[in-house]
Design an enzyme around this catalytic site. Sequence first.
Site, PDB file in Angstrom:
ATOM      1  N   ASP A  29     108.325  43.828   9.122  1.00  0.00           N
ATOM      2  CA  ASP A  29     109.434  42.869   9.025  1.00  0.00           C
ATOM      3  C   ASP A  29     109.591  42.242   7.657  1.00  0.00           C
ATOM      4  O   ASP A  29     110.560  41.520   7.424  1.00  0.00           O
ATOM      5  CB  ASP A  29     109.223  41.753  10.068  1.00  0.00           C
ATOM      6  CG  ASP A  29     109.325  42.291  11.486  1.00  0.00           C
ATOM      7  OD1 ASP A  29     108.440  41.983  12.299  1.00  0.00           O
ATOM      8  OD2 ASP A  29     110.270  43.059  11.746  1.00  0.00           O
TER       9      ASP A  29
ATOM     10  N   HIS B 146      99.225  41.464  11.206  1.00  0.00           N
ATOM     11  CA  HIS B 146      99.514  42.411  12.293  1.00  0.00           C
ATOM     12  C   HIS B 146      98.292  42.525  13.186  1.00  0.00           C
ATOM     13  O   HIS B 146      97.161  42.492  12.718  1.00  0.00           O
ATOM     14  CB  HIS B 146      99.848  43.802  11.730  1.00  0.00           C
ATOM     15  CG  HIS B 146     100.534  44.670  12.726  1.00  0.00           C
ATOM     16  ND1 HIS B 146      99.848  45.388  13.674  1.00  0.00           N
ATOM     17  CD2 HIS B 146     101.844  44.881  12.962  1.00  0.00           C
ATOM     18  CE1 HIS B 146     100.726  46.033  14.426  1.00  0.00           C
ATOM     19  NE2 HIS B 146     101.934  45.747  14.017  1.00  0.00           N
TER      20      HIS B 146
HETATM   21  C1  SDX Z   1     105.914  43.024  14.794  1.00  0.00           C
HETATM   22  O1  SDX Z   1     102.378  44.737  17.785  1.00  0.00           O
HETATM   23  C2  SDX Z   1     103.197  45.375  17.073  1.00  0.00           C
HETATM   24  O2  SDX Z   1     103.024  46.540  16.775  1.00  0.00           O
HETATM   25  C3  SDX Z   1     104.401  44.598  16.606  1.00  0.00           C
HETATM   26  C4  SDX Z   1     105.321  45.332  15.640  1.00  0.00           C
HETATM   27  C5  SDX Z   1     106.053  46.481  16.319  1.00  0.00           C
HETATM   28  O3  SDX Z   1     106.443  47.423  15.609  1.00  0.00           O
HETATM   29  O4  SDX Z   1     106.293  46.378  17.560  1.00  0.00           O
HETATM   30  O5  SDX Z   1     104.564  45.842  14.564  1.00  0.00           O
HETATM   31  C6  SDX Z   1     106.404  44.419  15.084  1.00  0.00           C
HETATM   32  O6  SDX Z   1     106.017  42.172  15.633  1.00  0.00           O
HETATM   33  C7  SDX Z   1     105.242  42.736  13.477  1.00  0.00           C
HETATM   34  C8  SDX Z   1     104.700  41.277  13.360  1.00  0.00           C
HETATM   35  C9  SDX Z   1     105.857  40.330  13.047  1.00  0.00           C
HETATM   36  N1  SDX Z   1     105.389  38.921  13.132  1.00  0.00           N
HETATM   37  C10 SDX Z   1     105.260  38.153  12.033  1.00  0.00           C
HETATM   38  O7  SDX Z   1     105.392  38.572  10.882  1.00  0.00           O
HETATM   39  C11 SDX Z   1     104.917  36.696  12.324  1.00  0.00           C
HETATM   40  C12 SDX Z   1     103.768  36.234  11.418  1.00  0.00           C
HETATM   41  N2  SDX Z   1     102.553  36.946  11.824  1.00  0.00           N
HETATM   42  C13 SDX Z   1     101.701  36.335  12.782  1.00  0.00           C
HETATM   43  O8  SDX Z   1     102.177  35.396  13.636  1.00  0.00           O
HETATM   44  C14 SDX Z   1     100.535  37.205  13.261  1.00  0.00           C
HETATM   45  O9  SDX Z   1      99.985  37.793  12.155  1.00  0.00           O
HETATM   46  C15 SDX Z   1     100.827  38.262  14.310  1.00  0.00           C
HETATM   47  C16 SDX Z   1     101.554  37.694  15.472  1.00  0.00           C
HETATM   48  C17 SDX Z   1     101.608  39.382  13.716  1.00  0.00           C
HETATM   49  C18 SDX Z   1      99.485  38.816  14.770  1.00  0.00           C
HETATM   50  O10 SDX Z   1      98.835  37.781  15.398  1.00  0.00           O
HETATM   51  P1  SDX Z   1      97.304  37.914  15.936  1.00  0.00           P
HETATM   52  O11 SDX Z   1      96.826  39.319  15.830  1.00  0.00           O
HETATM   53  O12 SDX Z   1      97.269  37.235  17.271  1.00  0.00           O
HETATM   54  O13 SDX Z   1      96.480  37.110  14.864  1.00  0.00           O
HETATM   55  P2  SDX Z   1      96.165  35.557  14.957  1.00  0.00           P
HETATM   56  O14 SDX Z   1      97.416  34.780  15.249  1.00  0.00           O
HETATM   57  O15 SDX Z   1      94.997  35.373  15.858  1.00  0.00           O
HETATM   58  O16 SDX Z   1      95.718  35.214  13.424  1.00  0.00           O
HETATM   59  C19 SDX Z   1      94.402  35.487  12.972  1.00  0.00           C
HETATM   60  C20 SDX Z   1      94.198  34.492  11.830  1.00  0.00           C
HETATM   61  C21 SDX Z   1      94.478  33.038  12.235  1.00  0.00           C
HETATM   62  O17 SDX Z   1      93.734  32.217  11.355  1.00  0.00           O
HETATM   63  P3  SDX Z   1      92.306  31.612  11.903  1.00  0.00           P
HETATM   64  O18 SDX Z   1      92.630  30.881  13.214  1.00  0.00           O
HETATM   65  O19 SDX Z   1      91.413  32.819  12.098  1.00  0.00           O
HETATM   66  O20 SDX Z   1      91.850  30.685  10.793  1.00  0.00           O
HETATM   67  O21 SDX Z   1      95.125  34.765  10.758  1.00  0.00           O
HETATM   68  C22 SDX Z   1      96.028  33.657  10.628  1.00  0.00           C
HETATM   69  C23 SDX Z   1      95.933  32.854  11.909  1.00  0.00           C
HETATM   70  O22 SDX Z   1      96.250  31.482  11.655  1.00  0.00           O
HETATM   71  N3  SDX Z   1      97.368  34.241  10.455  1.00  0.00           N
HETATM   72  C24 SDX Z   1      98.290  33.804   9.594  1.00  0.00           C
HETATM   73  C25 SDX Z   1      99.371  34.683   9.715  1.00  0.00           C
HETATM   74  N4  SDX Z   1      99.100  35.619  10.645  1.00  0.00           N
HETATM   75  C26 SDX Z   1      97.858  35.340  11.107  1.00  0.00           C
HETATM   76  N5  SDX Z   1      98.292  32.754   8.729  1.00  0.00           N
HETATM   77  C27 SDX Z   1      99.422  32.594   8.000  1.00  0.00           C
HETATM   78  N6  SDX Z   1     100.517  33.407   8.048  1.00  0.00           N
HETATM   79  C28 SDX Z   1     100.518  34.463   8.912  1.00  0.00           C
HETATM   80  N7  SDX Z   1     101.588  35.260   8.979  1.00  0.00           N
END
Ligand code: SDX
Length: 392
Positions: free
Chosen positions: A328, A271
């Site tokens: 989720d 998140h």
């Molecule tokens: C919602 O914003 C809100 O409040 C949203 C929400 C709401 O109520 O409106 O809470 C609802 O959308 C919840 C999130 C649902 N999405 C998912 O579950 C999809 C999987 N999660 C990710 O794609 C991610 O964690 C996000 C989109 C939720 C957050 O993305 P960020 O903050 O842009 O983080 P990032 O992509 O920059 O990741 C940081 C690191 C990366 O690794 P490095 O490049 O540092 O090595 O963490 C890794 C990412 O690769 N990473 C994950 C991961 N999420 C982040 N690796 C594996 N699995 C994951 N789920």
Amino acid sequence: SGGIITIDPGYKNTGSCESAITFLDGEKGILRYRGYSIEELAEKADFLEVAYLLIFGELPTKAQLDKFNNDIKEQSEVDEDMKKILDGFPKTAHPMGVLSSLTSALIAFNPSSVDVSSEEAMYKAIVKIMAKFPVLAAWTMRKIKGLPLDYGDDSLGYVENFHKMMLSKPNKGYEANQIVYDALDKLLILHADHEQNCSTSTVRIVGSSHAGLFASLSAGISALWGPLHGGANQAVIEMLEAIKADGGDTAKYIAKAKDKNDPFRLMGFGHRVYKNFDPRAKIIKTAAEEVLGDLGIEDPVLDIAKGLADVALNDEYFVSRKLYPNVDFYSGIIYRALGIPTEMFTVMFAVGRLPGWIAQWREMRLRKEPIGRPRQIYIGENHRDFKPIDQR
Ligand code: SDX
């Protein structure tokens, strides 16, 4: 203005507005709607009461809530010609695309909803969409299931009526179930607002051009559809089903999520704001166990989800990146137990988020926020002269 432009991809460190609606503390896992904790609201309030709180800022008196409820029931009809738009979609259309289109189409049947120059006009538009949105959402399900449209029953409560419009079976009646209603009500409350997330920011920026409320909501629905945002709840169940089909091999999927060369992410994990735990995920996990128990449902994917979470929460890759289950991760397990198909999960998220989108749009308009128009740092070609086609 010629000032210094700094780029902040994904607006990770940019505040877009001042707001009095929702408070998040990502470190402490705190979520409050207008100062009330999500834990209390999920336990003690009902969805329409929370919708009123978010939109108008105070918990309603009984008289205020009854009026809000009655004003909504007054508007629960949807123009019959809207069916022609629904009929134009193939059964295979994704319900979020149908819902976004129907929400935008609703403008044509409610032209007065665009003028929100007075609080009274704004209230009328708000009540209209609060009333008609659950009907449209239920219609998207009837479409993909090939079922006749159910126009609802105003003698039922808001959430009960929504569930019935989705799941009533022609010729087989409909069986009311308080456990189902309570679970759905709680889930909708938990999704009702979340400050400046992707879809809410979309609603605000579209609304900042003074496009009407329904047009702004239609844009928000499209933003929510993405698998990185609301679409994650559908992606979580698809992931859990894949793991189940793979003999419950969670280690394989954890390895894929950690592999930089593999685009696979652990859906429902991580998140932007919560860096310890998502308080909603905690409540939903407990609710999932209770609802499945009360309904006597054994769903193997709940055990797979818990197993996956246990492994990830002890794995350095996830712990170092502060990746925890989000809203989720467990919600689809409850939706499934309530008889709702996977492709409808993000529509459920949209129905829950509707009052939050409305509240944020209303606050933006009342505060007369300027049109959203960020700048950029240009990295393209310097000036060059035109070349006729025979010289290219
Ligand atoms: C919602 O914003 C809100 O409040 C949203 C929400 C709401 O109520 O409106 O809470 C609802 O959308 C919840 C999130 C649902 N999405 C998912 O579950 C999809 C999987 N999660 C990710 O794609 C991610 O964690 C996000 C989109 C939720 C957050 O993305 P960020 O903050 O842009 O983080 P990032 O992509 O920059 O990741 C940081 C690191 C990366 O690794 P490095 O490049 O540092 O090595 O963490 C890794 C990412 O690769 N990473 C994950 C991961 N999420 C982040 N690796 C594996 N699995 C994951 N789920």
